[in-house]
Scaffold this active site. Structure first.
Site, PDB file in Angstrom:
ATOM      1  N   GLY A  32       2.990  -0.498   3.446  1.00 55.07           N
ATOM      2  CA  GLY A  32       2.444  -1.747   4.006  1.00 55.07           C
ATOM      3  C   GLY A  32       1.592  -2.243   4.770  1.00 55.07           C
ATOM      4  O   GLY A  32       1.227  -2.799   5.804  1.00 55.07           O
TER       5      GLY A  32
ATOM      6  N   THR B  10       0.973  -1.129  -0.195  1.00 51.32           N
ATOM      7  CA  THR B  10       0.010   0.052  -0.294  1.00 51.32           C
ATOM      8  C   THR B  10       0.716   1.580  -0.275  1.00 51.32           C
ATOM      9  O   THR B  10       2.102   1.394  -0.191  1.00 51.32           O
ATOM     10  CB  THR B  10      -0.912   0.095   1.187  1.00 51.32           C
ATOM     11  OG1 THR B  10      -2.073   1.226   1.100  1.00 51.32           O
ATOM     12  CG2 THR B  10       0.061   0.052   2.453  1.00 51.32           C
TER      13      THR B  10
END
Length: 340
Positions: A339, A257
Site C-alpha cells: 500500500g 502495491t
C-alpha cells in the site's frame, strides 16, 4: 485541455484517459541489470525473465482477492473494453483456485527476453504498444515511449539513533516515510502496541503527509527536500504533536502495491517496489501484447496551480518508496510496506 474538453473535473482512474503516463518498469529492469553486471552479475536476461514467461503461459492460481476485485470496479463504472478478454471468464470473475493464463503477455515477455528491455520503448514491442494505445484512445504516443529513460537517483537519508535510513526522493513519498521515523524516534515511546505507540505513529504520519502533499512533485520542480530531514526541523515539528489528542486527518486516497526485499549471500541488498497503482491499474489491456496499463497518472490535478498539475512530460507524484536501513554496527536491512 483534452480532459477539460471531455468534461472531467479530475483525471479519471479507469479507462483510456487514465492510461496517460509511460510505463517505466521495463526501463527499471534494464538499469538494474546494468548495475548488477557492473557488480559482477552474470545471469542472462532470458533466465531472469524465464519464470515470468512460464507463469504467464501456464497461468497463475486465482486468489480470493483477485476474484473479488475482478467482480467490480471500486468506483462503480464498467471495466474498459477488452478487460474481460483477459481477466474474466465468460464475462464473470474467475473462480477462486482456478488458473488464469495470459498467453499474449507471456509472448511479450519472451520477446523482450530475446530482443532486450529497450525494445519495449524503441523496438517492435514499442510499435505494437503505441498502435494499441492509439486504438483504445490513450494519449500516450510512440514518441512518448521513445523519450522514456530510467535514471539513477540519489536517495534521501536520515540518521537515527542506531541506523541511517534511506529512501527514494521525488516524485515518490520516500520523504514522508523518513519524516515519520524521525518524528516517532523523537517521541521516545518505550512500549509497543499501547496508546502512545499507535497514537504517536498516526500523528507522525499526519505531519509527514502534510509535507508530502505540499512539496512532492516532479523532481524538476521540487525544492530542497533534505531540509525536512534536518534535526532542527524535526525537533520543531515533533513539538506540534499532541500526545493526548488527535489532529485532523487530511485527504489521503487508497493505494495498492507490493514491496519486496532480498539480500544475497554476499550481503548485497535490494529494496524493490513495482506497481500498477489501483488493482488492475487503468483497467486498459492492450490487445496484442496483453499488457495491463497502470494508472499512476491519476495523481495529477487538472488545476494548473496545484502541486502536481497535468502538463506534458511531467512525472506524476506516486506512493512508491523502497526503503533500506544501514545500522551503525554494519548490518543492512531492507524493509517496506504494502500500500505504499
Amino acid at each position: 485541455t483534452r480532459y477539460r474538453e471531455k468534461g472531467y473535473d479530475a483525471v479519471p482512474a479507469r479507462g483510456p484517459d487514465a492510461a496517460l503516463t509511460v510505463a517505466g518498469a521495463v526501463s527499471g529492469w534494464r538499469l538494474a541489470s546494468q548495475f548488477a553486471e557492473a557488480l559482477g552479475g552474470r545471469i542472462p536476461r532470458r533466465d531472469l525473465l524465464a519464470d515470468a514467461v512460464r507463469r504467464a503461459r501456464e497461468g497463475i492460481v486465482v486468489s480470493r482477492s483477485q476474484s473479488q476485485m475482478a467482480a467490480g470496479n471500486r468506483d462503480g463504472s464498467p471495466w474498459p473494453a477488452g478487460f474481460s478478454d483477459f481477466f474474466l471468464v465468460d464475462g464473470k470473475p474467475p473462480e477462486i483456485g482456478s488458473r488464469l493464463a495470459l498467453d499474449r503477455l507471456s509472448d511479450t515477455l519472451d520477446h523482450i527476453a530475446h530482443a532486450g528491455y529497450d525494445d519495449f520503448y524503441r523496438g517492435d514491442v514499442a510499435s505494437t504498444v503505441a498502435a494499441d494505445l492509439e486504438t483504445v484512445g490513450s494519449p500516450v504516443t510512440r514518441d512518448d515511449l521513445a523519450k522514456h529513460q530510467a535514471t539513477m537517483a540519489t536517495p534521501l537519508s536520515l540518521s537515527l539513533e542506531d541506523a541511517t535510513v534511506y529512501n527514494m526522493t521525488a516524485p515518490t513519498q520516500g520523504l514522508a516515510s523518513l519524516i515519520i521515523l524521525g518524528l516517532f524516534e523523537r517521541l521516545g515511546v518505550k512500549q509497543g502496541e499501547g496508546f502512545d505507540h499507535i497514537h504517536g505513529l498516526i500523528e507522525a504520519t499526519k505531519r509527514a503527509f502534510a509535507v508530502r502533499d505540499a512539496e512532492i512533485t516532479d523532481p524538476r520542480y521540487v525544492g530542497d527536500l533534505s531540509r525536512f530531514l534536518e534535526a532542527d526541523w524535526l525537533d520543531r515539528e515533533v513539538e506540534k504533536i499532541d500526545r493526548k489528542k488527535a489532529a485532523p486527518w487530511g485527504n489521503n486516497g487508497d493505494g495498492d502495491t507490493i514491496w519486496m526485499g532480498v539480500i544475497d549471500k554476499t550481503g548485497l541488498a535490494v529494496s524493490f517496489i513495482q506497481s500498477v497503482f489501483w488493482e488492475y491499474g487503468s483497467g486498459v489491456v492492450l490487445p496484442r501484447t496483453g499488457i495491463l496499463w497502470q494508472n499512476r497518472g491519476s495523481s495529477f490535478s487538472l488545476d494548473p496551480k496545484s502541486v502536481n498539475p497535468l502538463t506534458p512530460g511531467r512525472k506524476p507524484f506516486h506512493t512508491l518508496n523502497p526503503p533500506l536501513a544501514l545500522f551503525n554496527d554494519g548490518r543492512v536491512m531492507t524493509y517496506g510496506s504494502m500500500g505504499g
